[in-house]
Design a protein around this motif. Structure first.
Motif: not given
Ligand SMILES: C[S@@+](CC[C@H](N)C(=O)[O-])C[C@H]1O[C@@H](n2cnc3c(N)ncnc32)[C@H](O)[C@@H]1O
Length: 203
Positions: A99-102, A38, A130-131, A126-127, A36
Motif C-alpha cells: 500500500k501507499f503512505d501518501v 507515494a 497514510g494521507k 492507503l496504509n 515514504l
C-alpha cells in the motif's frame, strides 16, 4: 480522451509555475520522513511530482491518458529520475500487494463523476496513518471548463462538500484551506479561479 490530444503541449510556463505552488502546498502536509511510498493519482505529465521526488522513496505515477504518460516517460528518461514509475490505466484495475503512505491528486477530482467510489478505492490503497492530499478547484459556476466540449465533471467543490466526501470514505480530515488564486486565459476570455487543498488521514 482530450488529455491525449493536449499532452504534448500540456507543460506551459503557466502550468509549470502553478505546479510549483501546488507541490509546496502538498509538501506542507507531509511529515519529515522522506522514506515514504507515494502515489500520484491523475499525474498528467508529472508537473507536480517532479518537484517532490526528494520527499519520497518511490512514487507511482498513475493516469488514464496514454498521451500524458508517454510525455512523462520521456521526462523520466531525460532527467534520469530513479524513484518514479508509471502506471497507465483504470484505478479499479490496479492491484498491488504494497500500500501507499501518501496519495496525492491535483486537478483530477473535478473530472470524476463517481467520486465517492474513487475516494473509497484510494482509501483502500492507503496504509494505516497514510494521507490522502487533494488539490482541486473551488466552485466556479462552470467558467473554468467553458471551452471543454462534453465536460461532465464537477464545477469545483466547496470545502464542506469535499470534507464530507473524504470523511464518508473513512478518512479523518486534518487540514484544508484555499491557497491559490489564478486567472485562466482562453479563447480571449479571462476566468478567475481558486484552488483548495485538503488532507485526510486513514486512522
Ligand atoms: C487537469 S489534468 C491534471 C494533471 C496534473 N495532476 C497536474 O496538475 O498538472 C487531469 C489529469 O487527470 C487524469 N484523469 C482524469 N480522470 C482520471 C481517472 N479516472 N484516473 C486516472 N487519471 C485520470 C487526466 O488524464 C489528466 O492527466
Amino acid at each position: 480522451m482530450h488529455f491525449d490530444e493536449e499532452s504534448k503541449k500540456w507543460d506551459t510556463e503557466y502550468r509549470v509555475q502553478r505546479a510549483k505552488k501546488i507541490s509546496t502546498e502538498i509538501e506542507n502536509y507531509l511529515d519529515k520522513d522522506n522514506n515514504l511510498r507515494a502515489l500520484e493519482f491523475g499525474c498528467g505529465t508529472g508537473l507536480i511530482s517532479e518537484n517532490l521526488t526528494h520527499r519520497f522513496s518511490d512514487i507511482l505515477m498513475m493516469d488514464l491518458s496514454e498521451g500524458m504518460i508517454e510525455q512523462l516517460k520521456l521526462k523520466i528518461e531525460k532527467n534520469k529520475i530513479k524513484n518514479m514509475k508509471t502506471w497507465c490505466g483504470d484505478l479499479f484495475q490496479f492491484n498491488d500487494n504494497k500500500k501507499f503512505d501518501v496519495i496525492y491528486t491535483s486537478m483530477v477530482f473535478h473530472h470524476i463523476e463517481d467520486l465517492p467510489k474513487v475516494i473509497k478505492k484510494l482509501y483502500d490503497l492507503l496504509n494505516k496513518e497514510g494521507k490522502l492530499i487533494v488539490v482541486d478547484l473551488c466552485p466556479d459556476n462552470g467558467g473554468f471548463h467553458d471551452e471543454v466540449q462534453d465536460f461532465s465533471g464537477h464545477n469545483g467543490f466547496k470545502l464542506t462538500e469535499m470534507e464530507g466526501l473524504i470523511e464518508e470514505a473513512g478518512l479523518e480530515v486534518i487540514g484544508s484551506k484555499i491557497f491559490y488564486s489564478g486567472m485562466k486565459k482562453s479563447e480571449g476570455k479571462e476566468q478567475p479561479y481558486q484552488l483548495f487543498s485538503m488532507c485526510g488521514i486513514r486512522k
